[in-house]
Design a protein around this motif. Structure first.
Motif, PDB file in Angstrom:
ATOM      1  N   GLY A  23       0.797  -1.214   0.000  1.00  0.00           N
ATOM      2  CA  GLY A  23       0.000   0.000   0.000  1.00  0.00           C
ATOM      3  C   GLY A  23       0.832   1.269   0.000  1.00  0.00           C
ATOM      4  O   GLY A  23       2.039   1.250  -0.253  1.00  0.00           O
ATOM      5  N   PRO A  24       0.186   2.409   0.290  1.00  0.00           N
ATOM      6  CA  PRO A  24       0.874   3.706   0.227  1.00  0.00           C
ATOM      7  C   PRO A  24       2.024   3.791   1.216  1.00  0.00           C
ATOM      8  O   PRO A  24       2.007   3.184   2.288  1.00  0.00           O
ATOM      9  N   LEU A  25       3.038   4.574   0.842  1.00  0.00           N
ATOM     10  CA  LEU A  25       4.170   4.819   1.727  1.00  0.00           C
ATOM     11  C   LEU A  25       3.705   5.628   2.937  1.00  0.00           C
ATOM     12  O   LEU A  25       2.869   6.533   2.809  1.00  0.00           O
ATOM     13  N   ARG A  26       4.260   5.308   4.086  1.00  0.00           N
ATOM     14  CA  ARG A  26       3.835   5.953   5.326  1.00  0.00           C
ATOM     15  C   ARG A  26       5.004   6.638   6.006  1.00  0.00           C
ATOM     16  O   ARG A  26       6.165   6.267   5.796  1.00  0.00           O
ATOM     17  N   ALA A  27       4.709   7.604   6.830  1.00  0.00           N
ATOM     18  CA  ALA A  27       5.737   8.271   7.627  1.00  0.00           C
ATOM     19  C   ALA A  27       6.422   7.232   8.515  1.00  0.00           C
ATOM     20  O   ALA A  27       5.771   6.361   9.090  1.00  0.00           O
ATOM     21  N   GLY A  28       7.736   7.310   8.592  1.00  0.00           N
ATOM     22  CA  GLY A  28       8.515   6.365   9.377  1.00  0.00           C
ATOM     23  C   GLY A  28       9.061   5.209   8.574  1.00  0.00           C
ATOM     24  O   GLY A  28      10.009   4.540   9.014  1.00  0.00           O
ATOM     25  N   GLU A  29       8.486   4.929   7.400  1.00  0.00           N
ATOM     26  CA  GLU A  29       8.997   3.848   6.547  1.00  0.00           C
ATOM     27  C   GLU A  29      10.278   4.283   5.848  1.00  0.00           C
ATOM     28  O   GLU A  29      10.483   5.465   5.573  1.00  0.00           O
ATOM     29  N   TRP A  30      11.107   3.299   5.530  1.00  0.00           N
ATOM     30  CA  TRP A  30      12.303   3.562   4.744  1.00  0.00           C
ATOM     31  C   TRP A  30      11.998   3.385   3.263  1.00  0.00           C
ATOM     32  O   TRP A  30      11.245   2.489   2.878  1.00  0.00           O
ATOM     33  N   VAL A  31      12.582   4.266   2.452  1.00  0.00           N
ATOM     34  CA  VAL A  31      12.452   4.158   1.006  1.00  0.00           C
ATOM     35  C   VAL A  31      13.839   4.189   0.380  1.00  0.00           C
ATOM     36  O   VAL A  31      14.816   4.602   1.013  1.00  0.00           O
ATOM     37  N   ARG A  32      13.905   3.743  -0.863  1.00  0.00           N
ATOM     38  CA  ARG A  32      15.171   3.696  -1.600  1.00  0.00           C
ATOM     39  C   ARG A  32      15.008   4.546  -2.856  1.00  0.00           C
ATOM     40  O   ARG A  32      14.130   4.277  -3.679  1.00  0.00           O
ATOM     41  N   LEU A  33      15.838   5.580  -2.982  1.00  0.00           N
ATOM     42  CA  LEU A  33      15.812   6.457  -4.144  1.00  0.00           C
ATOM     43  C   LEU A  33      16.949   6.073  -5.086  1.00  0.00           C
ATOM     44  O   LEU A  33      18.096   5.916  -4.650  1.00  0.00           O
ATOM     45  N   LEU A  34      16.623   5.923  -6.358  1.00  0.00           N
ATOM     46  CA  LEU A  34      17.605   5.511  -7.368  1.00  0.00           C
ATOM     47  C   LEU A  34      17.618   6.536  -8.480  1.00  0.00           C
ATOM     48  O   LEU A  34      16.571   6.823  -9.084  1.00  0.00           O
ATOM     49  N   ASP A  35      18.804   7.127  -8.774  1.00  0.00           N
ATOM     50  CA  ASP A  35      18.869   8.119  -9.847  1.00  0.00           C
ATOM     51  C   ASP A  35      19.254   7.474 -11.165  1.00  0.00           C
ATOM     52  O   ASP A  35      19.470   6.246 -11.246  1.00  0.00           O
ATOM     53  N   ALA A  36      19.343   8.288 -12.217  1.00  0.00           N
ATOM     54  CA  ALA A  36      19.573   7.768 -13.570  1.00  0.00           C
ATOM     55  C   ALA A  36      20.935   7.115 -13.719  1.00  0.00           C
ATOM     56  O   ALA A  36      21.148   6.289 -14.613  1.00  0.00           O
ATOM     57  N   LYS A  37      21.896   7.448 -12.850  1.00  0.00           N
ATOM     58  CA  LYS A  37      23.224   6.847 -12.916  1.00  0.00           C
ATOM     59  C   LYS A  37      23.368   5.637 -12.006  1.00  0.00           C
ATOM     60  O   LYS A  37      24.458   5.086 -11.873  1.00  0.00           O
ATOM     61  N   GLY A  38      22.279   5.233 -11.389  1.00  0.00           N
ATOM     62  CA  GLY A  38      22.313   4.051 -10.542  1.00  0.00           C
ATOM     63  C   GLY A  38      22.724   4.312  -9.111  1.00  0.00           C
ATOM     64  O   GLY A  38      22.885   3.371  -8.334  1.00  0.00           O
ATOM     65  N   ARG A  39      22.901   5.583  -8.717  1.00  0.00           N
ATOM     66  CA  ARG A  39      23.251   5.899  -7.339  1.00  0.00           C
ATOM     67  C   ARG A  39      22.030   5.715  -6.441  1.00  0.00           C
ATOM     68  O   ARG A  39      20.921   6.104  -6.808  1.00  0.00           O
ATOM     69  N   LYS A  40      22.268   5.137  -5.273  1.00  0.00           N
ATOM     70  CA  LYS A  40      21.171   4.737  -4.391  1.00  0.00           C
ATOM     71  C   LYS A  40      21.244   5.500  -3.075  1.00  0.00           C
ATOM     72  O   LYS A  40      22.320   5.726  -2.537  1.00  0.00           O
ATOM     73  N   HIS A  41      20.061   5.832  -2.551  1.00  0.00           N
ATOM     74  CA  HIS A  41      19.960   6.520  -1.272  1.00  0.00           C
ATOM     75  C   HIS A  41      18.815   5.894  -0.485  1.00  0.00           C
ATOM     76  O   HIS A  41      17.696   5.782  -0.993  1.00  0.00           O
ATOM     77  N   ASN A  42      19.091   5.495   0.749  1.00  0.00           N
ATOM     78  CA  ASN A  42      18.052   4.973   1.639  1.00  0.00           C
ATOM     79  C   ASN A  42      17.750   6.012   2.709  1.00  0.00           C
ATOM     80  O   ASN A  42      18.683   6.569   3.304  1.00  0.00           O
ATOM     81  N   LEU A  43      16.478   6.241   2.974  1.00  0.00           N
ATOM     82  CA  LEU A  43      16.121   7.236   3.977  1.00  0.00           C
ATOM     83  C   LEU A  43      14.760   6.938   4.575  1.00  0.00           C
ATOM     84  O   LEU A  43      13.887   6.362   3.910  1.00  0.00           O
ATOM     85  N   PRO A  44      14.545   7.335   5.849  1.00  0.00           N
ATOM     86  CA  PRO A  44      13.228   7.190   6.455  1.00  0.00           C
ATOM     87  C   PRO A  44      12.364   8.406   6.128  1.00  0.00           C
ATOM     88  O   PRO A  44      12.851   9.540   6.136  1.00  0.00           O
ATOM     89  N   LEU A  45      11.105   8.190   5.837  1.00  0.00           N
ATOM     90  CA  LEU A  45      10.202   9.286   5.495  1.00  0.00           C
ATOM     91  C   LEU A  45       9.716   9.988   6.761  1.00  0.00           C
ATOM     92  O   LEU A  45       9.220   9.356   7.689  1.00  0.00           O
ATOM     93  N   GLU A  46       9.869  11.317   6.758  1.00  0.00           N
ATOM     94  CA  GLU A  46       9.426  12.121   7.893  1.00  0.00           C
ATOM     95  C   GLU A  46       8.698  13.354   7.360  1.00  0.00           C
ATOM     96  O   GLU A  46       9.243  14.086   6.519  1.00  0.00           O
ATOM     97  N   PRO A  47       7.468  13.586   7.809  1.00  0.00           N
ATOM     98  CA  PRO A  47       6.709  14.759   7.344  1.00  0.00           C
ATOM     99  C   PRO A  47       7.495  16.049   7.560  1.00  0.00           C
ATOM    100  O   PRO A  47       8.114  16.254   8.603  1.00  0.00           O
TER     101      PRO A  47
END
Length: 332
Positions: A23-47
C-alpha cells in the motif's frame, strides 16, 4: 472508495514479521531512491523533511501517501525512482560494524542449510545483522534464532539494523530473536539449548564444533561461512575427525550479471566473485558414525607441510616419503 491495495486491512499482517508493507508509503517507513546513474539513497520518510543531493532536494511529503514504484523530480530537475528497499538491497547499504554476509551467500545458507519455518537456529557471530534478517524471515515468528556475538559494538549495530528492517518499536524486538553477548563455544553448552541448525560466521569456527555438535538434534545441519582456503581446510578436516557428522560439503557461489541490449548480449564487466566459502554437514544420531570415504586422498594431501587435523585412517608419513616420490614418478 480506496483501491484494494490501499486498504490498510490488506497490508502484510504485523504478526508475520516479514519486514514488508503493502500500500501507500507511510511516515517512518524507509524508502530507496535511485537516480539515472544508478546511485542509491536509503532514507526514512518524515513529514516536513527534505532529502538533499547534488540534484537538488525532494520533499518527503511528496512521497508519503503514494504507491511505491513512482518517479519524483528534485528541485533542479533530477529524477529519482522510489521503492521500498528489498531485503537484499537493505543489507548491502545498512550501517556496518563488521562485514556483512552478501545476499548471494545468505540465499545459499537459507537454501542449502534448509532453514525452514519454525526452525530453531543458532548463529555465531552476528556481525552487522545481515544474515540474521534472512534467518528470521525464514524461520518466521514461530521459529527461533539465537545469535551469539563476542563484541558488544557489533551486537549494538546488528540490533539497530534488525530493528530497522523489521520495523520494531523502541524496546521491542523480533519475537523469534535472542541476541546474546558471549562466546558460543562456552555459552551454548551452558544454556542447554537444542537446535536444528547452527550457522558459524567467525574466524575460527572449528573452535565451536563440539558445542554445535552437542546442541544439534540428529539430522540437524552445521554450516560454516569462511573467507580463506586455510579456514576452509581447517574446518572441513575438523568435521571429518569429529566423527559425528556426515562427509562435509564445501563450495562457493559466483554471480555475474549480463548486459542485454538487442543483439548486444554479453557478460557484464563487473561480477560478484569470491566472497566466502560455505561448508555444511549433517549431525548423526548419538553413537552413530557415517561410512568412511572409500576414495583415497590425493598424493601429498596430508604431506609434511600439512599441520591440521588428520583423519584416523591417514598415516602420518615421514617427510622423505614425499621428497622421494616425485623422483620415482619421473623415472617411471
Amino acid at each position: 472508495m480506496p483501491h484494494d491495495d490501499q486498504d490498510p486491512a490488506l497490508d502484510v499482517p504485523p504478526e508475520a514479521w516479514s519486514g514488508v508493507h503493502r500500500g501507500p508509503l507511510r511516515a517512518g517507513e524507509w524508502v530507496r531512491l535511485l537516480d539515472a546513474k544508478g546511485r542509491k539513497h536509503n532514507l526514512p520518510l518524515e513529514p516536513g523533511k527534505r532529502f538533499f543531493s547534488n540534484r537538488g532536494h525532494v520533499e518527503h511529503d511528496e512521497m508519503i501517501g503514494r504507491e511505491e514504484g513512482f518517479t519524483v523530480t528534485a528541485s533542479t530537475g533530477g529524477e529519482y525512482l522510489v521503492f521500498r528497499p528489498l531485503l537484499s538491497e537493505f543489507v548491502v547499504s545498512m550501517p556496518r560494524g563488521a562485514a556483512v554476509v552478501y545476499p548471494k551467500d545468505a540465499a545459499q545458507i537459507v537454501a542449502m542449510a534448509d532453514i525452514f519455518p519454525g526452525a530453531d537456529v543458532v548463529e555465531a557471530g552476528v556481525g552487522s545483522g545481515a544474515l540474521t534478517c534472512s534467518l528470521l524471515r525464514a524461520v518466521g515468528p514461530h521459529g527461533r534464532v539465537t545469535s551469539y556475538e563476542r563484541r558488544e559494538e557489533f551486537a549494538d549495530v546488528a540490533r539497530q539494523n534488525v530493528t530497522q528492517f523489521f520495523g520494531t518499536v523502541e524496546g521491542e524486538g523480533h519475537p523469534a530473536w535472542t541476541l546474546r553477548l558471549g562466546d558460543l563455544a562456552t555459552e551454548l553448552p551452558a544454556s542447554g539449548e537444542r537446535c536444528d541448525r547452527v550457522i558459524l560466521d567467525m574466524l575460527a569456527p572449528w573452535e565451536c564444533l563440539d558445542a554445535a555438535a552437542d546442541a544439534l538434534r540428529p539430522g540437524g545441519i552445521v554450516c560454516a561461512y569462511v573467507a580463506t582456503t586455510t579456514q576452509l581446510s581447517r574446518f572441513t578436516e575438523t568435521v571429518r575427525v569429529h566423527g559425528g557428522f556426515t562427509e562435509p560439503q564445501a563450495w562457493e557461489s559466483l554471480v555475474r550479471d549480463w548486459h542485454v541490449e538487442g543483439l548486444a548480449v554479453r557478460p557484464g564487466h563487473k561480477m560478484i566473485g569470491h566472497t566466502a566459502f560455505l561448508v555444511t554437514a549433517r549431525r548423526m544420531a548419538p553413537g552413530q558414525q557415517a561410512p568412511r570415504k572409500t576414495r583415497r586422498p590425493a598424493a601429498g594431501a596430508y604431506g609434511p607441510d600439512y599441520t591440521g587435523p588428520r583423519p584416523l585412517d591417514v598415516p602420518d608419513l615421514p617427510a622423505d616419503v614425499f621428497v622421494d616420490q616425485p623422483e620415482q614418478q619421473h623415472e617411471q
